[in-house]
Design a protein around this motif. Structure first.
Motif, PDB file in Angstrom:
ATOM      1  N   VAL A 113       0.838  -1.202   0.000  1.00  9.85           N
ATOM      2  CA  VAL A 113       0.000   0.000   0.000  1.00  9.85           C
ATOM      3  C   VAL A 113       0.869   1.246   0.000  1.00  9.85           C
ATOM      4  CG1 VAL A 113      -1.642   1.358   1.356  1.00  9.85           C
ATOM      5  CG2 VAL A 113      -1.985  -1.099   1.094  1.00  9.85           C
ATOM      6  N   LEU A 114       1.922   1.238   0.805  1.00  9.66           N
ATOM      7  CA  LEU A 114       2.806   2.400   0.874  1.00  9.66           C
ATOM      8  C   LEU A 114       3.465   2.669  -0.471  1.00  9.66           C
ATOM      9  CD1 LEU A 114       4.101   4.569   2.675  1.00  9.66           C
ATOM     10  CD2 LEU A 114       5.963   2.945   3.109  1.00  9.66           C
ATOM     11  N   ARG A 115       3.954   1.623  -1.126  1.00 14.52           N
ATOM     12  CA  ARG A 115       4.607   1.802  -2.426  1.00 14.52           C
ATOM     13  C   ARG A 115       3.644   2.389  -3.456  1.00 14.52           C
ATOM     14  NH1 ARG A 115       7.510  -3.038  -1.059  1.00 14.52           N
ATOM     15  NH2 ARG A 115       5.891  -4.317  -2.027  1.00 14.52           N
ATOM     16  N   GLU A 116       2.398   1.934  -3.431  1.00 12.96           N
ATOM     17  CA  GLU A 116       1.409   2.483  -4.359  1.00 12.96           C
ATOM     18  C   GLU A 116       1.135   3.952  -4.068  1.00 12.96           C
ATOM     19  OE1 GLU A 116       0.118   1.069  -7.097  1.00 12.96           O
ATOM     20  OE2 GLU A 116       1.580  -0.504  -6.665  1.00 12.96           O
ATOM     21  N   ALA A 117       1.116   4.309  -2.799  1.00 12.71           N
ATOM     22  CA  ALA A 117       0.918   5.714  -2.424  1.00 12.71           C
ATOM     23  C   ALA A 117       2.082   6.567  -2.912  1.00 12.71           C
ATOM     24  CB  ALA A 117       0.772   5.837  -0.904  1.00 12.71           C
ATOM     25  N   MET A 118       3.297   6.032  -2.794  1.00 14.52           N
ATOM     26  CA  MET A 118       4.473   6.762  -3.266  1.00 14.52           C
ATOM     27  C   MET A 118       4.428   6.944  -4.782  1.00 14.52           C
ATOM     28  SD  MET A 118       6.225   7.682  -0.719  1.00 14.52           S
ATOM     29  CE  MET A 118       6.851   7.323   0.917  1.00 14.52           C
ATOM     30  N   LYS A 119       3.950   5.921  -5.487  1.00 12.63           N
ATOM     31  CA  LYS A 119       3.814   6.046  -6.932  1.00 12.63           C
ATOM     32  C   LYS A 119       2.832   7.154  -7.291  1.00 12.63           C
ATOM     33  CE  LYS A 119       4.837   1.201  -8.122  1.00 12.63           C
ATOM     34  NZ  LYS A 119       4.253  -0.056  -8.681  1.00 12.63           N
ATOM     35  N   THR A 120       1.762   7.269  -6.512  1.00  9.11           N
ATOM     36  CA  THR A 120       0.766   8.312  -6.766  1.00  9.11           C
ATOM     37  C   THR A 120       1.372   9.694  -6.568  1.00  9.11           C
ATOM     38  OG1 THR A 120      -1.054   6.874  -6.096  1.00  9.11           O
ATOM     39  CG2 THR A 120      -1.469   9.245  -6.047  1.00  9.11           C
ATOM     40  N   LEU A 121       2.111   9.882  -5.487  1.00 10.47           N
ATOM     41  CA  LEU A 121       2.746  11.179  -5.233  1.00 10.47           C
ATOM     42  C   LEU A 121       3.808  11.491  -6.279  1.00 10.47           C
ATOM     43  CD1 LEU A 121       3.082  10.971  -1.355  1.00 10.47           C
ATOM     44  CD2 LEU A 121       1.563  12.485  -2.636  1.00 10.47           C
ATOM     45  N   ALA A 122       4.511  10.460  -6.741  1.00 10.63           N
ATOM     46  CA  ALA A 122       5.517  10.658  -7.785  1.00 10.63           C
ATOM     47  C   ALA A 122       4.847  11.091  -9.082  1.00 10.63           C
ATOM     48  CB  ALA A 122       6.322   9.378  -7.996  1.00 10.63           C
ATOM     49  N   ALA A 123       3.687  10.500  -9.379  1.00 12.52           N
ATOM     50  CA  ALA A 123       2.958  10.866 -10.594  1.00 12.52           C
ATOM     51  C   ALA A 123       2.475  12.305 -10.541  1.00 12.52           C
ATOM     52  CB  ALA A 123       1.777   9.920 -10.798  1.00 12.52           C
ATOM     53  N   LYS A 124       2.268  12.829  -9.350  1.00 15.57           N
ATOM     54  CA  LYS A 124       1.866  14.228  -9.193  1.00 15.57           C
ATOM     55  C   LYS A 124       3.070  15.169  -9.266  1.00 15.57           C
ATOM     56  CE  LYS A 124      -1.961  12.933  -6.063  1.00 15.57           C
ATOM     57  NZ  LYS A 124      -3.109  13.302  -6.906  1.00 15.57           N
ATOM     58  N   GLY A 125       4.268  14.585  -9.367  1.00 16.64           N
ATOM     59  CA  GLY A 125       5.483  15.380  -9.484  1.00 16.64           C
ATOM     60  C   GLY A 125       6.047  15.857  -8.167  1.00 16.64           C
ATOM     61  N   MET A 126       5.568  15.309  -7.031  1.00 15.88           N
ATOM     62  CA  MET A 126       5.936  15.838  -5.720  1.00 15.88           C
ATOM     63  C   MET A 126       7.156  15.162  -5.116  1.00 15.88           C
ATOM     64  SD  MET A 126       2.130  16.260  -4.073  1.00 15.88           S
ATOM     65  CE  MET A 126       2.636  17.428  -2.797  1.00 15.88           C
ATOM     66  N   ILE A 127       7.442  13.941  -5.521  1.00 14.64           N
ATOM     67  CA  ILE A 127       8.575  13.209  -4.965  1.00 14.64           C
ATOM     68  C   ILE A 127       9.288  12.449  -6.074  1.00 14.64           C
ATOM     69  CG2 ILE A 127       7.551  12.930  -2.669  1.00 14.64           C
ATOM     70  CD1 ILE A 127       6.816  10.051  -3.459  1.00 14.64           C
ATOM     71  N   VAL A 128      10.525  12.068  -5.799  1.00 16.28           N
ATOM     72  CA  VAL A 128      11.276  11.243  -6.735  1.00 16.28           C
ATOM     73  C   VAL A 128      12.134  10.276  -5.916  1.00 16.28           C
ATOM     74  CG1 VAL A 128      13.163  12.923  -6.887  1.00 16.28           C
ATOM     75  CG2 VAL A 128      12.848  11.226  -8.697  1.00 16.28           C
ATOM     76  N   ALA A 129      12.123   9.023  -6.303  1.00 13.93           N
ATOM     77  CA  ALA A 129      12.901   8.018  -5.594  1.00 13.93           C
ATOM     78  C   ALA A 129      14.259   7.864  -6.264  1.00 13.93           C
ATOM     79  CB  ALA A 129      12.156   6.684  -5.596  1.00 13.93           C
ATOM     80  N   LYS A 130      15.317   7.854  -5.447  1.00 13.62           N
ATOM     81  CA  LYS A 130      16.676   7.691  -5.974  1.00 13.62           C
ATOM     82  C   LYS A 130      17.360   6.538  -5.257  1.00 13.62           C
ATOM     83  CE  LYS A 130      17.442  12.466  -7.451  1.00 13.62           C
ATOM     84  NZ  LYS A 130      17.584  12.127  -8.864  1.00 13.62           N
ATOM     85  N   ALA A 131      17.986   5.661  -6.025  1.00 10.61           N
ATOM     86  CA  ALA A 131      18.674   4.509  -5.448  1.00 10.61           C
ATOM     87  C   ALA A 131      19.749   4.946  -4.469  1.00 10.61           C
ATOM     88  CB  ALA A 131      19.288   3.673  -6.570  1.00 10.61           C
ATOM     89  N   ARG A 132      19.808   4.267  -3.324  1.00  9.47           N
ATOM     90  CA  ARG A 132      20.799   4.492  -2.272  1.00  9.47           C
ATOM     91  C   ARG A 132      20.700   5.879  -1.629  1.00  9.47           C
ATOM     92  NH1 ARG A 132      23.485   1.874  -6.272  1.00  9.47           N
ATOM     93  NH2 ARG A 132      24.440   3.770  -7.033  1.00  9.47           N
ATOM     94  N   ILE A 133      19.688   6.637  -2.006  1.00  9.62           N
ATOM     95  CA  ILE A 133      19.494   7.962  -1.403  1.00  9.62           C
ATOM     96  C   ILE A 133      18.173   8.009  -0.646  1.00  9.62           C
ATOM     97  CG2 ILE A 133      19.142  10.425  -1.860  1.00  9.62           C
ATOM     98  CD1 ILE A 133      21.026  10.168  -4.225  1.00  9.62           C
ATOM     99  N   GLY A 134      17.125   7.505  -1.283  1.00 12.32           N
ATOM    100  CA  GLY A 134      15.805   7.543  -0.672  1.00 12.32           C
ATOM    101  C   GLY A 134      14.828   8.335  -1.519  1.00 12.32           C
TER     102      GLY A 134
END
Length: 241
Positions: A53-74
């Motif tokens: 559920v958390l990963r899907e929520a993060m995908k939603t926020l990423a699609a809105k342009g609010m967050i970006v996931a980076k390997a080894r950074i977070g």
């Protein structure tokens, strides 16, 4: 957005609750630009949800342009310039967080950029039924017996105007109109004052009548009056706060 603002209630599942909580925190500055969100285990425990559920929520926020996931950074919060301000959730979070006069001015400027032209297009493409619907919504505004009824009739009018333009992009930016009306509903609705309520309905009726006459100049000007007067009313209220 408008119905939720009126009722104060929203139906959410676990995914939506996580998106809403994190989105509000980001917009509110709890997680400023460039900051890293807590890890998956911490957030999953905080919200009592699975990592799926958390990963899907993060995908939603990423699609809105609010967050970006980076390997080894977070997962980092992005600059506001990458956010999708046409997104209904982002607009709602700003409004709920206490949008200032600058934000509302920007919102009005965007409406002025497309709604008057939508009226011009409606003069070329609207059917008699389109005009009939707009007039009916204006009448509903004048005859509304509740704040909710007035606000929803107002929104319905502007959505009918977008529909009458026959340009699907116009209807797709309806969240901007709804956001402006949410603020008007909260701060300066004409409902409850007979003269103001009747005047507001008349100004909307003027738009529909100009479209019926295929008068592009008059229709665009009438839309500008509605938007600028609403902007100025909200601005005065915000200045008092």
């Amino acid at each position: 957005m408008l119905k939720a603002a009126i009722s104060g209630e929203r139906i959410r599942n676990s995914h939506a609750l996580v998106v809403d909580a994190l989105g509000r925190a980001i917009v509110g500055g709890d997680y400023p630009r460039g900051s890293t969100l807590p890890g998956d285990f911490e957030l999953a425990a905080r919200f009592g949800v699975s990592r799926t559920v958390l990963r899907e929520a993060m995908k939603t926020l990423a699609a809105k342009g609010m967050i970006v996931a980076k390997a080894r950074i977070g997962t980092r919060v992005t600059d506001k310039s990458t956010w999708n301000y046409f997104d209904a959730d982002i607009l709602r979070w700003h409004l709920d967080n206490g949008a200032d006069s600058r934000f509302m001015t920007h919102l009005a400027e965007m409406r002025l950029a497309f709604e008057p032209y939508a009226a011009r297009l409606a003069c070329r493409h609207a059917t008699p039924k389109d005009v009939e619907q707009m007039l009916a919504h204006a009448d509903a505004m004048e005859n509304a017996t509740s704040l909710e009824g007035f606000a929803l009739a107002d929104l319905a009018f502007h959505m009918a105007l977008a529909e009458a333009s026959k340009n699907p992009f116009m209807y797709s930016v309806g969240a901007l109109v709804e956001a402006a009306l949410v603020t008007s509903f909260r701060l300066s609705s004409p409902f409850g004052e007979a003269a103001r309520q009747s005047s507001s309905a008349a100004k909307h009726r003027r738009i529909a009548q100009a479209i019926a006459r295929r008068d592009e100049t008059e229709a665009a000007a009438a839309v500008e009056v509605v938007i600028t007067e609403g902007r100025d009313r909200v601005g005065l209220k915000l200045a008092e706060i």
